[in-house]
Design a protein around this motif. Structure first.
Motif, mmCIF file in Angstrom:
data_model
loop_
_atom_site.group_PDB
_atom_site.id
_atom_site.type_symbol
_atom_site.label_atom_id
_atom_site.label_comp_id
_atom_site.label_asym_id
_atom_site.label_seq_id
_atom_site.Cartn_x
_atom_site.Cartn_y
_atom_site.Cartn_z
ATOM 1 N N GLY A 431 16.995 1.826 -12.083
ATOM 2 C CA GLY A 431 17.241 0.408 -12.319
ATOM 3 C C GLY A 431 18.533 -0.073 -11.707
ATOM 4 O O GLY A 431 18.571 -0.514 -10.569
ATOM 5 N N SER A 432 19.615 0.035 -12.472
ATOM 6 C CA SER A 432 20.852 -0.664 -12.099
ATOM 7 C C SER A 432 21.968 0.273 -11.679
ATOM 8 O O SER A 432 23.147 -0.025 -11.900
ATOM 9 N N HIS A 433 21.642 1.413 -11.076
ATOM 10 C CA HIS A 433 22.711 2.351 -10.713
ATOM 11 C C HIS A 433 23.650 1.777 -9.656
ATOM 12 O O HIS A 433 24.788 2.207 -9.536
ATOM 13 N N THR A 434 23.193 0.798 -8.901
ATOM 14 C CA THR A 434 24.063 0.203 -7.883
ATOM 15 C C THR A 434 24.954 -0.900 -8.444
ATOM 16 O O THR A 434 25.984 -1.221 -7.847
ATOM 17 N N SER A 435 24.584 -1.489 -9.578
ATOM 18 C CA SER A 435 25.318 -2.653 -10.086
ATOM 19 C C SER A 435 26.099 -2.373 -11.361
ATOM 20 O O SER A 435 27.011 -3.133 -11.706
ATOM 21 N N LEU A 436 25.779 -1.305 -12.088
ATOM 22 C CA LEU A 436 26.369 -1.072 -13.403
ATOM 23 C C LEU A 436 27.867 -0.786 -13.283
ATOM 24 O O LEU A 436 28.291 0.100 -12.528
ATOM 25 N N PRO A 456 18.333 16.790 -15.180
ATOM 26 C CA PRO A 456 19.084 16.521 -13.940
ATOM 27 C C PRO A 456 19.392 15.041 -13.741
ATOM 28 O O PRO A 456 20.181 14.688 -12.860
ATOM 29 N N ASP A 457 18.753 14.152 -14.551
ATOM 30 C CA ASP A 457 18.995 12.713 -14.410
ATOM 31 C C ASP A 457 20.455 12.353 -14.658
ATOM 32 O O ASP A 457 20.967 11.388 -14.090
ATOM 33 N N ILE A 458 21.136 13.124 -15.540
ATOM 34 C CA ILE A 458 22.535 12.806 -15.850
ATOM 35 C C ILE A 458 23.395 12.968 -14.599
ATOM 36 O O ILE A 458 24.130 12.060 -14.198
ATOM 37 N N LYS A 459 23.285 14.127 -13.979
ATOM 38 C CA LYS A 459 24.064 14.361 -12.759
ATOM 39 C C LYS A 459 23.657 13.383 -11.663
ATOM 40 O O LYS A 459 24.511 12.861 -10.930
ATOM 41 N N GLU A 460 22.354 13.094 -11.560
ATOM 42 C CA GLU A 460 21.883 12.193 -10.508
ATOM 43 C C GLU A 460 22.455 10.789 -10.683
ATOM 44 O O GLU A 460 22.904 10.164 -9.719
ATOM 45 N N PHE A 461 22.460 10.303 -11.934
ATOM 46 C CA PHE A 461 22.980 8.950 -12.162
ATOM 47 C C PHE A 461 24.455 8.864 -11.802
ATOM 48 O O PHE A 461 24.891 7.961 -11.078
ATOM 49 N N PHE A 462 25.256 9.816 -12.297
ATOM 50 C CA PHE A 462 26.698 9.730 -12.064
ATOM 51 C C PHE A 462 27.064 10.036 -10.615
ATOM 52 O O PHE A 462 28.145 9.656 -10.166
ATOM 53 N N SER A 463 26.193 10.669 -9.879
ATOM 54 C CA SER A 463 26.467 10.895 -8.467
ATOM 55 C C SER A 463 26.048 9.702 -7.607
ATOM 56 O O SER A 463 26.572 9.509 -6.507
ATOM 57 N N GLN A 464 25.114 8.875 -8.120
ATOM 58 C CA GLN A 464 24.606 7.749 -7.335
ATOM 59 C C GLN A 464 25.219 6.413 -7.727
ATOM 60 O O GLN A 464 25.095 5.435 -6.981
ATOM 61 N N LEU A 490 30.114 13.049 -10.962
ATOM 62 C CA LEU A 490 31.263 12.261 -10.522
ATOM 63 C C LEU A 490 31.975 12.923 -9.350
ATOM 64 O O LEU A 490 32.495 12.234 -8.461
ATOM 65 N N ALA A 491 32.015 14.261 -9.344
ATOM 66 C CA ALA A 491 32.653 14.961 -8.223
ATOM 67 C C ALA A 491 31.894 14.735 -6.923
ATOM 68 O O ALA A 491 32.499 14.697 -5.845
ATOM 69 N N ASP A 492 30.585 14.562 -7.023
ATOM 70 C CA ASP A 492 29.769 14.332 -5.825
ATOM 71 C C ASP A 492 29.727 12.867 -5.409
ATOM 72 O O ASP A 492 29.156 12.543 -4.364
ATOM 73 N N ASN A 493 30.298 11.992 -6.231
ATOM 74 C CA ASN A 493 30.200 10.552 -5.988
ATOM 75 C C ASN A 493 31.384 10.077 -5.156
ATOM 76 O O ASN A 493 32.544 10.195 -5.574
#
Length: 934
Positions: A431-436, A456-464, A490-493
């Motif tokens: 949904g809003s991973h680009t705007s949140l 894995p959604d947790i790591k994916e969200f915080f990396s994207q 966050l380290a990958d972001n």
């Protein structure tokens, strides 16, 4: 006072004026009023909002009256007869002339237009001769343009309010008029705050709300922590059904019930022209009944909302599910909804199936602020929603269940497939991973069941995530693997920075501490980290060391993690924190150890503030350090020039401790903020009110002085210079002492190589001592005023030139004002003495303003330049001194390394020969300094 050509007796005119009192009389006409089947003589008196029909006799009395807001229509039956139909009665007036008729019609029409901007002559005047209608319309159109260009302060609010007071027969509150016409208007404030008038009677507040119904100025109505009764609520609902400019509605904790929200939904549904995009009803007991009715409106609403807050509204799971589904089904919400707050509704998301919420989060592509705090939402709850696009699922929102997307124009096709179970973070990814920007999931649970693996959604969200600035998981018990996934993401972001991460009260303990130690240095996006109250007590030493390896963290909160049984262990942790803040490249600017009950351990931190060059904010509240700690704080404040904020309440400080800190602030010119320690002040006032008052007054006056001061006094710059010199001298002396110990031991040994190393070491020591001795001379040279005389003269010339330019500008403005006044009202300005009065009045103001501000600003500019120049001089000289000290330390280190090798070759052990060195290092550490790390 105007009069008709027929004239009205003077005694009657005086009687009318006396009878109406303070009411402003605009028009008095002799007319005839139809009474039953005949016309009788009367007098018609028009005030701004009401017409009075008076008998032609003394004493004056009222035959009848009506408010212009009651008028439905006016009909011309004969050339001089107008029938005015109101809500309560019908009046047939015969005027003495056509001019009188026109004046009355125009006055009524324009009065209504002030209240109802959309009203027009065509809807009011019926059956009039074309020529009469054209004349009246021409005049009303001209007056309407003038009204539109200058409706009065705040869109003519006070005029509307006065009309409503007259219509309802209520007293006109001048306080409301004054506040709006002066405070609101001068500040260009478009927010009407009911708290400004909460001290008035409810009917006065209700009328002020009603005046907003057709007002075109105000765009926001707010009310917080003020109970709205039935009278005010009714006018709020009416206003919502009529206003075409209201964009934001905030009624937080206002005692509203479900009935209000039901009727509010109806009012908004019947008002398609509403531009309302922000609704905040937090803190009201709306319950499911109200929310379900509100949800029906949200589902059918043609315009999407930008912000919705229903926090603390006593929702249940049923109401929450209905609301989320309604918002999802409304396609307008997909790109409009940016702020959603559903926090403080415990149990609403406690079930494992939160599919409607997840559908909403997938649906909203522009969500920037999301708060689900305190809803018992399980962060790992799964949903079996349909709708993951087989191609690029993370970039495309799913349609409603069952929908199939057909082939594209190019012939390729993509189909919506049934997704695997999604967690909350999976919904955010789609949904809003680009705007949140702001995500608050505090006071929830990770799972209602035992979990073996982390999604894995947790790591994916915080990396994207592309825009995140604030994440709060405070008060949520988190498994260590969840923290690992978060920090790895966050380290990958590489998209975000300056992130505030709140992991306080998450019961992370040793397992969580280990994860943070391993990963926090790589999470370079984190600038604010809150780790308070996590049971880290036995792991604090290594945790502090890991935070020290981070190059991005500027603020860290470590409070409530100091329940360490060993006194030595506690001191070790505190010394590690001191070392962290004294590192040369330390990015840390703010430290909080609040509510840690450190007691005298706080002194370890305070004693290191004297040489602190990084911290600008310190929170030591809730540590019970007593007056001893207050004395240490006072000493630190006298020499620290870096701190800008100190928070220190709840420390059992008496009036004597408060006064010591206050007296220290008299010699500190850099601290800007020290929130009054209310708890300690209240306690101290009970036992010693005089000293407490003295301390509080002194604290406030010193802080006010510092906040207003733009430049630092010379003694502060000298203090900074002295601290830099002393720190460098201490550092060099400590290493010189260590090298000298090596020399003393090796001096008994023979050999050419040893002698060469000793000679090099002694030369390094001599150079070091010489360098330290010249540091004060170096700073003095850097402070020499080489060109101060020329600079002073140049700045004085510039200020004089600026003053002359300002003077010419002011004269030009004054002339322009005079010319404009002459052009607009020549008859007035050309009167004897008026022009001179205008010139004198403006000249007086120019002299007053120049005396109060302009000359002060120019003088301050010169002072600011010299102050900034002094700061630059200090920084330049400090840079040069640092280079010299670095070179000296480098030579000493090389010399010591060679001596250490020689000791090893000779079979000697420095620690055996000098056992007291370990004690010396411990002493240095206890003083809050770093032992030499070679």
């Amino acid at each position: 006072m105007a009069a008709s050509p027929g004239g009205i007796p003077t005694e009657l005119q005086e009687g009318i004026t006396t009878f109406l009192g303070t009411k402003k009389v605009l028009l008095v006409l002799s007319i005839q009023l139809q009474v039953k089947s005949k016309y009788d003589d009367f007098i018609l008196v028009l005030t701004p909002w009401r017409a009075y029909v008076l008998p032609v006799m003394l004493p004056v009395r009222v035959h009848s009256s009506f408010s212009f807001l009651e008028v439905r229509e006016m009909t011309v039956q004969e050339p001089s007869v107008v029938v005015i139909e109101t809500d309560a009665a019908t009046y047939a007036f015969r005027f003495m002339s056509l001019d009188d008729l026109e004046q009355v019609v125009i006055h009524v029409t324009m009065s209504l237009k002030k209240v109802f901007p959309d009203s027009s002559l065509g809807t009011l005047l019926k059956n009039s001769p074309p020529s009469l209608y054209e004349r009246i319309q021409q005049i009303t159109d001209s007056l309407g343009e003038m009204l539109q260009s200058n409706p009065g302060p705040c869109g003519g609010f006070s005029e509307t309010y006065a009309a409503l007071c007259d219509y309802n027969g209520f007293a006109f509150r001048e306080e409301i008029q004054w506040d709006v016409d002066n405070i609101y208007h001068s500040q260009d404030c478009r927010e009407f705050n009911l708290l400004d008038f909460s001290h008035l009677e409810s009917r006065d507040v209700a009328l002020s709300v009603a005046a907003l119904s057709f007002n075109l100025w105000f765009t926001k109505l707010s009310c917080k922590d003020f109970r709205l009764n039935q009278e005010i609520s009714e006018q709020l609902l009416y206003m919502l059904s009529k206003s075409v400019t209201l964009e934001e509605l905030v009624l937080e904790n206002s005692g509203l019930k479900a009935d209000f929200v039901q009727r509010m939904a109806q009012a908004l549904s019947s008002h398609p022209n509403s531009v309302l995009h922000t609704i905040n009803l937090a803190g009201n007991q709306l319950e499911d009944r109200g929310i379900i009715a509100f949800s029906r409106h949200m589902e059918k609403r043609s315009k999407g909302l930008q912000s919705l807050s229903l926090a603390r509204t006593m929702l249940t799971a049923k109401g929450m599910s209905t609301l989320c589904k309604a918002l999802t089904d409304n396609k307008a919400m997909e790109f409009s909804l940016r702020h959603l707050d559903l926090s403080g509704n415990p149990g609403t998301l406690a079930g494992d199936d939160i599919s409607n919420l997840q559908s909403l989060l997938c649906h909203c592509q522009s969500l920037s602020h999301l708060s689900l705090a305190g809803t018992d939402c399980p962060l790992d709850a799964v949903s079996t929603m349909q709708g993951v696009l087989a191609v690029s699922p993370a970039l495309s929102p799913p349609p409603s269940p069952g929908r199939v997307r057909g082939s594209s124009a190019s012939g390729s096709s993509s189909t919506w497939l049934t997704s695997p179970p999604w967690q909350l973070f999976g919904a955010l990814v789609h949904g809003s991973h680009t705007s949140l920007i702001h995500l608050d999931l505090s006071r929830n649970v990770y799972s209602h069941r035992r979990v073996k693996t982390i999604s894995p959604d947790i790591k994916e969200f915080f990396s994207q995530a592309c825009s995140l600035r604030h994440i709060s998981l405070a008060g949520t018990k988190l498994p260590a693997d969840v923290v690992r996934a978060l920090l790895q993401g966050l380290a990958d972001n590489s998209h975000i920075s300056d992130l505030h991460l709140d992991l306080s009260s998450c019961e992370l303990r040793s397992a969580g501490a280990q994860v943070i130690q391993d990963l926090i240095p790589d999470a370079s996006s984190i600038s604010h980290l809150d780790l308070s109250d996590n049971g880290f007590d036995p792991d604090m030493v290594t945790l502090v060391l890991s935070i020290g390896r981070s190059k991005s963290i500027r603020h860290v909160s470590l409070g409530k993690n100091f329940n360490i049984k060993s006194k030595e262990g506690l001191l070790d942790v505190l010394h590690r924190i001191v070392q962290l803040t004294q590192e040369e490249d330390c990015p840390l600017q703010s430290l909080s150890v609040a509510e840690s009950r450190l007691k005298l351990g706080t002194n370890v931190l305070l004693s290191a503030l004297g040489s602190n060059t990084s911290l600008i904010s310190l929170d030591i509240s809730g540590n019970a350090m007593g007056d001893t700690g207050a004395k240490m704080l006072a000493k630190a404040l006298q020499i620290n020039t870096k701190l800008r904020t100190v928070v220190w309440d709840r420390n059992n400080t008496t009036a004597y401790g408060l006064l010591e800190v206050a007296q220290a602030l008299e010699r500190n010119y850099t601290l800007k903020s020290m929130p009054l320690p209310m708890s300690d002040v209240a306690q101290a006032y009970r036992s010693n009110p005089e000293r407490t008052e003295e301390a509080v007054h002194k604290l406030q006056s010193c802080l006010t002085r510092n906040q207003l001061r733009q430049t630092l006094p010379a003694q502060t710059l000298r203090l900074q210079q002295g601290i830099l010199t002393t720190s460098s001298e201490q550092m060099v002396n400590e290493i010189c002492l260590s090298v000298q110990k090596h020399v003393d031991i090796l001096s008994t040994c023979t050999g050419r190589e040893v002698e060469t190393d000793i000679l090099c070491a002694e030369e390094a020591i001599r150079n070091a001592n010489l360098s330290v001795s010249i540091l004060p001379l170096l700073y003095e040279a850097g402070n020499t005023p080489y060109q101060n005389g020329k600079l002073q003269h140049k700045l004085e010339c510039l200020t004089e030139e600026a003053a002359q330019t300002c003077s010419r500008e002011i004269q030009a403005i004054m002339q322009a004002v005079l010319d404009t006044a002459q052009g607009l009202c020549p008859a007035v300005v050309q009167k004897s003495g008026v022009r001179d009065q205008l010139v004198n009045a403006m000249s007086e103001q120019i002299c007053l303003q120049d005396h109060l501000s302009l000359s002060t600003v120019l003088d301050q500019m010169v002072t600011d330049v010299f102050s900034k120049l002094n700061e630059i001089k200090l920084s330049v000289t400090a840079a040069a001194a640092d280079c010299i000290v670095d070179a000296v330390l480098g030579d000493l280190t090389i010399a010591q390394c060679k001596l250490a090798e020689s000791l090893s070759k000779q079979g000697l052990d420095l620690l055996v020969l000098l056992p007291e060195s370990a004690e010396d290092d411990a002493t240095v550490l206890a003083r809050g300094r770093n032992p030499p790390d070679l």
